[in-house]
Design an enzyme around this catalytic site. Structure first.
Site, PDB file in Angstrom:
ATOM      1  N   PRO A 222      82.097  37.249 -90.035  1.00  0.00           N
ATOM      2  CA  PRO A 222      82.469  37.038 -91.441  1.00  0.00           C
ATOM      3  C   PRO A 222      82.968  38.324 -92.079  1.00  0.00           C
ATOM      4  O   PRO A 222      82.726  39.427 -91.566  1.00  0.00           O
ATOM      5  CB  PRO A 222      81.153  36.566 -92.087  1.00  0.00           C
ATOM      6  N   THR A 225      81.076  42.396 -92.547  1.00  0.00           N
ATOM      7  CA  THR A 225      79.939  42.595 -91.647  1.00  0.00           C
ATOM      8  C   THR A 225      80.020  43.892 -90.852  1.00  0.00           C
ATOM      9  O   THR A 225      79.082  44.231 -90.127  1.00  0.00           O
ATOM     10  CB  THR A 225      79.812  41.411 -90.677  1.00  0.00           C
ATOM     11  N   THR A 228      85.461  46.644 -88.940  1.00  0.00           N
ATOM     12  CA  THR A 228      86.310  47.827 -89.042  1.00  0.00           C
ATOM     13  C   THR A 228      85.476  49.105 -88.965  1.00  0.00           C
ATOM     14  O   THR A 228      85.921  50.118 -88.423  1.00  0.00           O
ATOM     15  CB  THR A 228      87.107  47.797 -90.355  1.00  0.00           C
ATOM     16  N   HIS A 444      68.323  21.388-118.327  1.00  0.00           N
ATOM     17  CA  HIS A 444      69.049  21.372-117.050  1.00  0.00           C
ATOM     18  C   HIS A 444      68.430  22.379-116.080  1.00  0.00           C
ATOM     19  O   HIS A 444      68.128  22.046-114.924  1.00  0.00           O
ATOM     20  CB  HIS A 444      70.524  21.712-117.309  1.00  0.00           C
ATOM     21  N   GLU A 445      68.221  23.605-116.543  1.00  0.00           N
ATOM     22  CA  GLU A 445      67.645  24.631-115.673  1.00  0.00           C
ATOM     23  C   GLU A 445      66.181  24.325-115.372  1.00  0.00           C
ATOM     24  O   GLU A 445      65.709  24.586-114.256  1.00  0.00           O
ATOM     25  CB  GLU A 445      67.774  26.012-116.331  1.00  0.00           C
TER      26      GLU A 445
END
Length: 652
Positions: A222, A225, A228, A444-445
């Site tokens: 991915p 990670t 490079t 909602h939360e």
């Protein structure tokens, strides 16, 4: 080139200057001219037949007279071809009449005056005009094509070098400071690339047993990670010429340029062998051939790939050149590129586990001024699913948060705020929300928190807020369990917890809103994957329509019939609606606790796990020893009916 340009401008200036000097002659009346002629003052007369202009040159004796003393320095007045400028000039109306008249005057007065009707500097004028125009067009051509060459690529920016490789070379003269010690975690991947470096440093260790140098290694994983970073470490450790470039560096609008650059790259690498070539984002040229080529025309990318295949493993490729490549789209690469003999090793660089995250935190925390309460092990537990790049961002954001608060050191809370900022978005405390809407957001939360607390397999909640962040009007933070496989019960509990927000709206207010967009998107993807990919549905059975090879990516049809598509849609809807009803039933049974939680949210705006323990009591399903705020965030209530991207649930 600046010297050439300077000489050219000097020549142009000299030409204009000399031309202007050549015309610095005094005007003379025609009658006065014939008077001077009869007196014997005129040495030479030249008639420019093209311009009807007469140039008059005086004799040396005449120039000594006081009448013509202004012409004493006329000898230094030279034209472009070292010709003296005329003393006088005038224009005649009729060339033929003037010629007849002057010839008659010369004969009658027996004068030594010379007359000609051929311009003395005609050849020089043409020569200098041609030379000047050549210089002007040469300068324009040079600067235009130099810029074009720079835009098109190639060493030196020349258009003639457009087919040259654009790889950056790192050799013993370039000190690459990244080593394997700087690469935390990724132990398996490091072992693979360290062996390649060891092969280059000490090939006899392997060749004495009959082993051959690997042709290439492909780093797959991915984004963020450390693919490079591993390549940089190889460049720093190998002590051999290291060519680095991106897959897009081969792509060009001109036919044949990509293949030419591949040839030039491998030629340079063979000349400096043993060497390493690193191609980042190789999927730019390595995509499977024959896909998405509906035009039937020439595909420059395929020609580039064919040349790359030949250079990596074809006739005459027995050289000590190793190719490293990185991509996060290995599924779209051509099979011929992936085979052994080209990329002998496929190295998976996955998201770091708990211990690996701790090592990565240790690396990024070294240059920071930390408080005594900062613990890398604690931070690694709060960041499941984070990549190495995400962890580096957390450390940097924590430093910025501490600096914003004018602190001398970075404390634990700064890191927690940084995680909130990265995962949930920027906090918008000044956003105006109507009391009625704020109450709906709170319920909602609270619905998310209640269902997540009551179900055994739902991720344990850590923090709930109704302070707007990013595009979300509220958010709930969870600390998901790190597991390699997931059961049906676990996924169903997670779906029910995700639907808890909308279920709470219907239970309390009797209607629903558009705020559950990200929740619906999340459960729809989960349910679709359960039915059509993971084989977790009884009616569809043990069938998966997932294509890991990517062959159907460009296909127009589905890998199943219309009847199966209807069945899949029906089962997905049935699964989602079943968990929605389950969530409503749970909330109805625990309505009083839901109301207490919502009221506390309206009062404090942010509540933590301790507040839920106070209302619901301790959870008896699992060991919660690692639950400390905050963990991963799951967006719950959206501010807009339609958004262009996922809000804050990317990590879970």
């Amino acid at each position: 080139m600046w010297i050439y340009a300077t000489v050219g401008f000097l020549l142009i200036g000299f030409w204009f200057f000399s031309s202007s000097m050549a015309t610095e002659s005094k005007r003379l009346e025609r009658g006065t001219f014939f008077e001077y002629l009869k007196e014997g003052y005129v040495k030479n007369v030249r008639l420019n037949l093209e311009e009807n202009k007469v140039d008059v040159y005086l004799t040396d004796e005449a120039l000594k007279l006081d009448q013509f003393k202004q012409f004493k320095d006329t000898g230094s007045n030279m034209t472009a071809f070292s010709q003296p400028a005329p003393n006088y000039s005038f224009i005649v109306a009729d060339n033929a009449n003037f010629e007849t008249e002057i010839e008659k005057a010369i004969q009658e007065n027996n004068l030594a005056t010379k007359y000609s009707n051929i311009p003395p500097d005609k050849f020089s004028s043409i020569f200098w005009n041609i030379l000047i125009w050549i210089l002007i067009f040469g300068a324009i051509w040079y600067f235009m094509f130099r810029r074009l060459g720079a835009a098109a690529g190639g060493p030196g920016g020349q258009i003639f070098n457009i087919g040259k490789s654009r790889a950056k070379l790192f050799d013993e003269n370039d000190k690459v400071r990244v080593t394997f010690k700087d690469v935390a975690g990724l132990e398996g991947a490091k072992e693979e690339v360290e062996e390649i470096v060891e092969f280059l440093k000490n090939p006899e260790k392997f060749t004495k047993l009959g082993g051959k140098i690997p042709k290439g290694a492909l780093l797959v994983g991915p984004p963020g990670t450390g693919k490079t970073l591993l390549a940089k470490a190889v460049a720093g450790e190998a002590k051999v010429p290291f060519f680095s470039l991106s897959g897009s560096d081969f792509v060009e609008m001109f036919v044949g340029v990509g293949a030419s650059r591949v040839r030039d790259l491998f030629k340079n690498a063979k000349d400096k062998a043993p060497a390493i070539i690193f191609i980042d984002e190789i999927d730019a040229i390595g995509r499977a051939r024959g896909k998405n080529n509906f035009t039937g025309g020439n595909d420059e990318r395929e020609n580039t790939l064919n040349q790359l295949l030949t250079e990596m493993d074809g006739f005459g490729t027995d050289t000590n050149v190793i190719v490293l490549a990185a991509t996060n789209r290995a599924d779209v690469l051509d099979k011929a590129l992936m085979r052994a003999g080209r990329f002998d090793r496929l190295i998976h660089v996955d998201l770091p586990e708990l211990n690996e995250r701790k090592e990565i935190f240790d690396v990024h925390l070294k240059p920071l001024k930390l408080g005594t309460d900062v613990d890398s092990e604690f931070l690694s537990k709060q960041t499941p699913g984070f990549s190495g790049a995400d962890i580096a961002n957390v450390c940097n954001e924590a430093a910025l948060v501490a600096a914003r608060k004018n602190k001398e050191v970075i404390e634990k809370q700064d890191f927690l705020d940084a995680v909130d900022r990265i995962v949930g978005g920027l906090e918008k405390k000044n956003k105006l929300i109507k009391p009625k809407e704020k109450r709906r957001i709170a319920y909602h939360e609270a619905g998310h928190a209640t269902i997540g607390w009551l179900l055994p397999h739902a991720a344990p909640l850590v923090k709930v807020t109704i302070v707007p962040r990013g595009k979300s009007l509220g958010a709930a933070w969870y600390l998901p369990e790190e597991r390699q496989i997931t059961t049906t019960e676990q996924m169903l509990d997670e779906m029910a917890a995700t639907m808890g927000g909308r279920a709470a709206e219907e239970v309390v207010f009797g209607d629903i809103s558009t705020g559950a967009l990200s929740d619906l998107e999340r459960v729809t993807k989960q349910a679709s994957a359960m039915v059509s990919i993971y084989g977790l549905n009884d009616k569809i059975g043990n069938i998966s329509y997932y294509d890991s090879t990517g062959q159907n990516e460009y296909g127009f049809g589905k890998p199943y019939s219309e009847e199966t598509a209807k069945t899949i849609d029906a089962e997905v809807s049935k699964m989602i609606e079943g968990q929605y009803e389950r969530a409503k039933d749970l909330l109805a049974k625990h309505r009083s606790q839901l109301d207490q939680l919502a009221d506390k949210l309206l009062e404090k705006e942010v509540i933590f796990r301790e507040d839920l323990v106070e209302i619901f009591g301790e959870r008896i399903f699992e060991d919660d020893e690692n639950l400390e705020p905050p963990g991963n965030a799951v967006s719950s209530l959206n501010a807009e009916p339609v958004v262009s991207e996922e809000s804050v649930d990317k990590k879970d």
